[in-house]
Design a protein around this motif. Structure first.
Motif, PDB file in Angstrom:
ATOM      1  N   GLY A  76      40.747   5.632  23.943  1.00 29.62           N
ATOM      2  CA  GLY A  76      40.836   5.588  22.490  1.00 29.62           C
ATOM      3  C   GLY A  76      41.521   6.780  21.881  1.00 29.62           C
ATOM      4  N   LEU A  77      41.992   7.715  22.714  1.00 26.07           N
ATOM      5  CA  LEU A  77      42.687   8.904  22.250  1.00 26.07           C
ATOM      6  C   LEU A  77      43.636   9.368  23.339  1.00 26.07           C
ATOM      7  CD1 LEU A  77      41.087  11.177  24.040  1.00 26.07           C
ATOM      8  CD2 LEU A  77      39.483  11.168  22.149  1.00 26.07           C
ATOM      9  N   VAL A  78      44.435  10.391  23.029  1.00 27.72           N
ATOM     10  CA  VAL A  78      45.393  10.930  23.996  1.00 27.72           C
ATOM     11  C   VAL A  78      45.215  12.436  24.092  1.00 27.72           C
ATOM     12  CG1 VAL A  78      47.848  11.292  24.516  1.00 27.72           C
ATOM     13  CG2 VAL A  78      47.082   9.102  23.570  1.00 27.72           C
ATOM     14  N   ARG A  79      45.073  12.916  25.320  1.00 33.24           N
ATOM     15  CA  ARG A  79      45.093  14.343  25.620  1.00 33.24           C
ATOM     16  C   ARG A  79      45.926  14.523  26.883  1.00 33.24           C
ATOM     17  NH1 ARG A  79      43.271  14.183  21.311  1.00 33.24           N
ATOM     18  NH2 ARG A  79      41.548  15.337  20.366  1.00 33.24           N
ATOM     19  N   THR A  80      47.157  14.996  26.723  1.00 34.67           N
ATOM     20  CA  THR A  80      48.075  15.105  27.845  1.00 34.67           C
ATOM     21  C   THR A  80      48.692  16.495  27.885  1.00 34.67           C
ATOM     22  OG1 THR A  80      48.633  12.752  27.695  1.00 34.67           O
ATOM     23  CG2 THR A  80      50.146  14.144  28.929  1.00 34.67           C
ATOM     24  N   VAL A  81      48.798  17.062  29.077  1.00 36.67           N
ATOM     25  CA  VAL A  81      49.524  18.311  29.276  1.00 36.67           C
ATOM     26  C   VAL A  81      50.655  18.019  30.248  1.00 36.67           C
ATOM     27  CG1 VAL A  81      47.817  19.044  31.027  1.00 36.67           C
ATOM     28  CG2 VAL A  81      49.381  20.724  30.012  1.00 36.67           C
ATOM     29  N   VAL A  82      51.890  18.297  29.808  1.00 36.04           N
ATOM     30  CA  VAL A  82      53.081  17.880  30.529  1.00 36.04           C
ATOM     31  C   VAL A  82      53.816  19.103  31.073  1.00 36.04           C
ATOM     32  CG1 VAL A  82      55.248  16.584  30.416  1.00 36.04           C
ATOM     33  CG2 VAL A  82      53.312  15.931  28.949  1.00 36.04           C
ATOM     34  N   GLY A  83      53.921  19.189  32.391  1.00 37.28           N
ATOM     35  CA  GLY A  83      54.788  20.163  33.031  1.00 37.28           C
ATOM     36  C   GLY A  83      56.120  19.499  33.308  1.00 37.28           C
ATOM     37  N   LYS A  84      57.228  20.178  32.992  1.00 35.39           N
ATOM     38  CA  LYS A  84      58.507  19.473  33.029  1.00 35.39           C
ATOM     39  C   LYS A  84      59.650  20.418  33.358  1.00 35.39           C
ATOM     40  CE  LYS A  84      59.637  20.342  28.227  1.00 35.39           C
ATOM     41  NZ  LYS A  84      60.219  19.821  26.982  1.00 35.39           N
ATOM     42  N   ILE A  85      60.744  19.814  33.807  1.00 35.28           N
ATOM     43  CA  ILE A  85      62.016  20.504  33.827  1.00 35.28           C
ATOM     44  C   ILE A  85      62.650  20.333  32.445  1.00 35.28           C
ATOM     45  CG2 ILE A  85      62.396  20.202  36.298  1.00 35.28           C
ATOM     46  CD1 ILE A  85      64.224  17.821  35.583  1.00 35.28           C
ATOM     47  N   ARG A  86      63.740  21.031  32.201  1.00 39.48           N
ATOM     48  CA  ARG A  86      64.405  20.920  30.908  1.00 39.48           C
ATOM     49  C   ARG A  86      65.188  19.611  30.810  1.00 39.48           C
ATOM     50  NH1 ARG A  86      63.678  25.366  28.121  1.00 39.48           N
ATOM     51  NH2 ARG A  86      63.240  27.328  29.195  1.00 39.48           N
ATOM     52  N   GLN A  87      65.424  19.201  29.562  1.00 38.38           N
ATOM     53  CA  GLN A  87      66.268  18.051  29.254  1.00 38.38           C
ATOM     54  C   GLN A  87      65.706  16.724  29.748  1.00 38.38           C
ATOM     55  OE1 GLN A  87      69.069  18.397  27.242  1.00 38.38           O
ATOM     56  NE2 GLN A  87      68.313  20.495  27.061  1.00 38.38           N
ATOM     57  N   PRO A 207      38.371   9.427  18.731  1.00 37.57           N
ATOM     58  CA  PRO A 207      39.385   8.388  18.893  1.00 37.57           C
ATOM     59  C   PRO A 207      40.415   8.402  17.772  1.00 37.57           C
ATOM     60  CG  PRO A 207      37.238   7.504  19.391  1.00 37.57           C
ATOM     61  CD  PRO A 207      37.006   8.871  18.834  1.00 37.57           C
ATOM     62  N   GLY A 208      41.632   8.048  18.137  1.00 38.58           N
ATOM     63  CA  GLY A 208      42.731   8.049  17.188  1.00 38.58           C
ATOM     64  C   GLY A 208      43.511   9.333  17.168  1.00 38.58           C
TER      65      GLY A 208
END
Length: 295
Positions: A76-87, A207-208
């Motif tokens: 019912g909700l979003v909690r995300t941690v994103v490790g990434k390369i650029r672009q 939620p939300g």
């Protein structure tokens, strides 16, 4: 810093039902809206060649989108941690997602807060660009409070708005209630503990709400590194998502640099490829970038 933020105890089922009821009363539910279709049918971006094009999700953006959809359905909700390369287009997707929700629903407040104002303004500029490039009938259906977005806010007459701040803002969060939070370049926040404390007071674990932290790496910083590691270990409320080079390399390399014989690779480069099973094409790119003047 602790390895994870505490989760407030509550009945998730009742909270989800209440959230859906309120959305229905205000003109719809999140489940009624295909966010990907909205982005791809209505939003424009400037591509790397300087052309105005439709926002068609790439593979990395689709992976992030599916993660958000799954969390909404299951939590019912979003909690995300994103490790990434650029672009990878992660910031473009999150800004588009939050713009769509602020445009479509009443009384939603979305935040973007990068480490410095220059980066925040650049990312917030995406949302202003989205609105300015909507069809005129869509702008008329959801008019702004003022003819043009302000420097720090894009506010609609139906009560929703996107606001831009920096992670170094003093006393952040006082008097604010936020539903959506986009935290790019989190590994470079100048005062992350105070900022996250203020954000916690402004955005509740209900939620939300959606919070997406994303960054390229910058060593063992105080916020992004421990939050990502704790999410990987299931020790906080976030889901860890990795958009890495092997899977999501949107790269270009001069034709004359492609296919360099491995005899020209250094022993440590050969060992790196073996350890991490990196394809030859990506190793060509990495080695070229590492040795080029613009690296």
């Amino acid at each position: 810093m602790s390895r994870g933020l505490s989760i407030n105890p509550y009945d998730i089922g009742q909270q989800v039902d209440e959230y859906r009821r309120k959305k229905l009363e205000s003109g719809g539910t999140i489940e009624d809206v295909d966010i990907q279709s909205f982005l791809e049918n209505h939003l424009k971006i400037i591509d790397t060649g300087g052309n105005r094009v439709d926002l068609i999700l790439n593979r990395a953006q689709e992976k992030l989108h599916l993660d958000c959809c799954d969390q909404l359905e299951t939590r019912g909700l979003v909690r995300t941690v994103v490790g990434k390369i650029r672009q990878t287009g992660a910031s473009t997707y999150v800004e588009g997602r939050f713009f769509a929700m602020v445009y479509l629903f009443n009384f939603i407040t979305a935040l973007v807060a990068a480490h410095i104002w220059k980066s925040t303004a650049w990312i917030f500029g995406m949302s202003k660009f989205y609105y300015r490039n909507l069809p005129k009938d869509m702008q008329a259906a959801r008019p702004l409070m003022w003819p043009e977005p302000t420097k720090e806010m894009l506010e609609f007459k139906h009560g929703s708005k996107l606001i831009a701040q920096t992670a170094g803002t003093a006393d952040f969060g006082h008097g604010m209630t936020i539903q959506l939070a986009h935290l790019p370049e989190a590994a470079r926040y100048p005062n992350p503990i105070d900022f996250m404390t203020g954000l916690g007071n402004a955005q509740h674990f209900v939620p939300g709400t959606e919070r997406i932290i994303e960054s390229t790496g910058d060593g063992e910083d105080e916020l992004f590194y421990p939050t990502f590691k704790a999410a990987q270990d299931g020790e906080n409320e976030y889901r860890a998502l990795f958009l890495g080079l092997k899977e999501f390399a949107f790269y270009s390399i001069p034709p004359e640099c492609i296919g360099k014989p491995k005899e020209q690779w250094r022993p440590d480069e050969i060992q790196y490829q073996a350890d991490y099973e990196v394809p030859d094409s990506i190793m060509d790119f990495v080695i070229w970038k590492k040795r080029s003047a613009d690296c």
